[in-house]
Motif scaffolding. Structure first.
Motif, PDB file in Angstrom:
ATOM      1  N   THR A   1      -0.899   7.350   4.867  1.00 48.71           N
ATOM      2  CA  THR A   1      -1.661   5.829   4.850  1.00 48.71           C
ATOM      3  C   THR A   1      -1.716   5.716   4.009  1.00 48.71           C
ATOM      4  OG1 THR A   1      -2.795   6.637   7.155  1.00 48.71           O
ATOM      5  CG2 THR A   1      -3.826   4.976   6.138  1.00 48.71           C
ATOM      6  N   ARG A   2      -1.521   4.790   2.908  1.00 44.14           N
ATOM      7  CA  ARG A   2      -1.472   3.980   1.710  1.00 44.14           C
ATOM      8  C   ARG A   2      -3.675   3.556   1.728  1.00 44.14           C
ATOM      9  NH1 ARG A   2       2.637   0.723   0.233  1.00 44.14           N
ATOM     10  NH2 ARG A   2       1.666  -1.569   0.786  1.00 44.14           N
TER      11      ARG A   2
ATOM     12  N   ASP B   1       6.802   0.501  -4.779  1.00 40.33           N
ATOM     13  CA  ASP B   1       5.831  -0.106  -4.391  1.00 40.33           C
ATOM     14  C   ASP B   1       4.941   1.045  -4.623  1.00 40.33           C
ATOM     15  OD1 ASP B   1       5.832  -1.964  -2.970  1.00 40.33           O
ATOM     16  OD2 ASP B   1       5.993  -0.812  -1.017  1.00 40.33           O
TER      17      ASP B   1
ATOM     18  N   LEU C   1       0.613   2.312  -5.640  1.00 37.17           N
ATOM     19  CA  LEU C   1       0.179   1.731  -3.998  1.00 37.17           C
ATOM     20  C   LEU C   1       0.362   3.048  -2.995  1.00 37.17           C
ATOM     21  CD1 LEU C   1       2.572  -1.474  -2.711  1.00 37.17           C
ATOM     22  CD2 LEU C   1       0.097  -1.192  -4.075  1.00 37.17           C
ATOM     23  N   TYR C   2       0.852   3.879  -3.677  1.00 39.32           N
ATOM     24  CA  TYR C   2       0.504   5.078  -3.193  1.00 39.32           C
ATOM     25  C   TYR C   2       0.029   6.539  -4.184  1.00 39.32           C
ATOM     26  CZ  TYR C   2       4.935   3.476  -0.362  1.00 39.32           C
ATOM     27  OH  TYR C   2       5.490   2.851   0.440  1.00 39.32           O
TER      28      TYR C   2
ATOM     29  N   ALA D   1      -3.315   7.701  -1.578  1.00 35.55           N
ATOM     30  CA  ALA D   1      -2.861   7.885   0.085  1.00 35.55           C
ATOM     31  C   ALA D   1      -3.394   9.553   0.662  1.00 35.55           C
ATOM     32  CB  ALA D   1      -1.126   7.268   0.122  1.00 35.55           C
TER      33      ALA D   1
END
Length: 216
Positions: free
Chosen positions: A26-27, A86, A91-92, A95
């Motif tokens: 889940t980012r 990404d 974006l990670y 996470a």
């Protein structure tokens, strides 16, 4: 001890269950991705987990011990799932990763093994590596400042304030005398030069000495 769903426990007891791993990522922006080491896609906890991800149980299993900075998950890029663009965009970072064991023939039956967060992510060798840290990693971080005689600022940073260009080749030993006499930067000294040291326990006043607390 982990609590198993009664139906999963029964299937394990009978030998009917075929176990596999599933990872749910889940980012921070709320996007959820799923991966599995099974040979076909599965839906686990309502998340479609892709089989063609390259994730393996052995790559991430070291995270089960919650040792900060030691666990890693690796896999191959897939533009429909985890893309290099990404990853490069960060974006990670941060996470949340949840690892579950599921019954491949009844993937609705699963049990949580561990959770971790992505400390860093990088692309390498045509795939990716995610460095994972467990819940105990927060206890390993230093919070606040160090109370000591030496300066805890990095030489030339904003807290230090020294223009390193004006002192080519110079280094700082973090001492009050160096900061004041060499760099003329006593106002920005980020230490506590008058803090008592271990020798404080053995000190006592002596005749003829100046005992006004002004020595540094």
């Amino acid at each position: 001890m982990r609590a198993l769903p009664a139906e999963l426990a029964d299937r394990l007891e009978s030998g009917a269950a075929g176990l596999c791993h599933a990872w749910i990522l889940t980012r921070a922006d709320g996007m959820v991705l799923g991966f599995t080491d099974h040979d076909r896609d599965l839906v686990v906890e309502g998340v479609a987990c892709r089989a063609a991800s390259g994730w393996t149980a052995g790559a991430a299993e070291t995270a089960a011990g919650f040792s900060p900075g030691l666990a890693a998950a690796v896999g191959g890029f897939d533009d429909a799932a985890l893309s290099e663009a990404d990853l490069a965009a960060g974006l990670y970072d941060g996470a949340r990763v949840e690892c579950r064991v599921a019954d491949a023939s009844a993937p609705g039956l699963s049990v949580l093994l561990w959770t971790a967060s992505v400390a860093s992510a990088k692309a390498e060798g045509g795939g990716f590596t995610l460095a994972l840290e467990g819940p105990l990693a927060a206890l390993d971080r230093v919070a606040g400042r160090t109370f000591g005689r030496s300066c805890d600022a990095a030489f030339g940073d904003l807290r230090c304030g020294v223009d390193v260009g004006a002192f080519p080749g110079a280094t700082c030993d973090k001492r009050w005398a160096t900061c004041r006499e060499v760099f003329g930067n006593g106002l920005n000294f980020r230490g506590f030069p008058t803090a008592p040291g271990e020798d404080f326990l053995t000190l006592y006043p002596s005749d003829g000495e100046r005992n006004d607390g002004g020595r540094r």
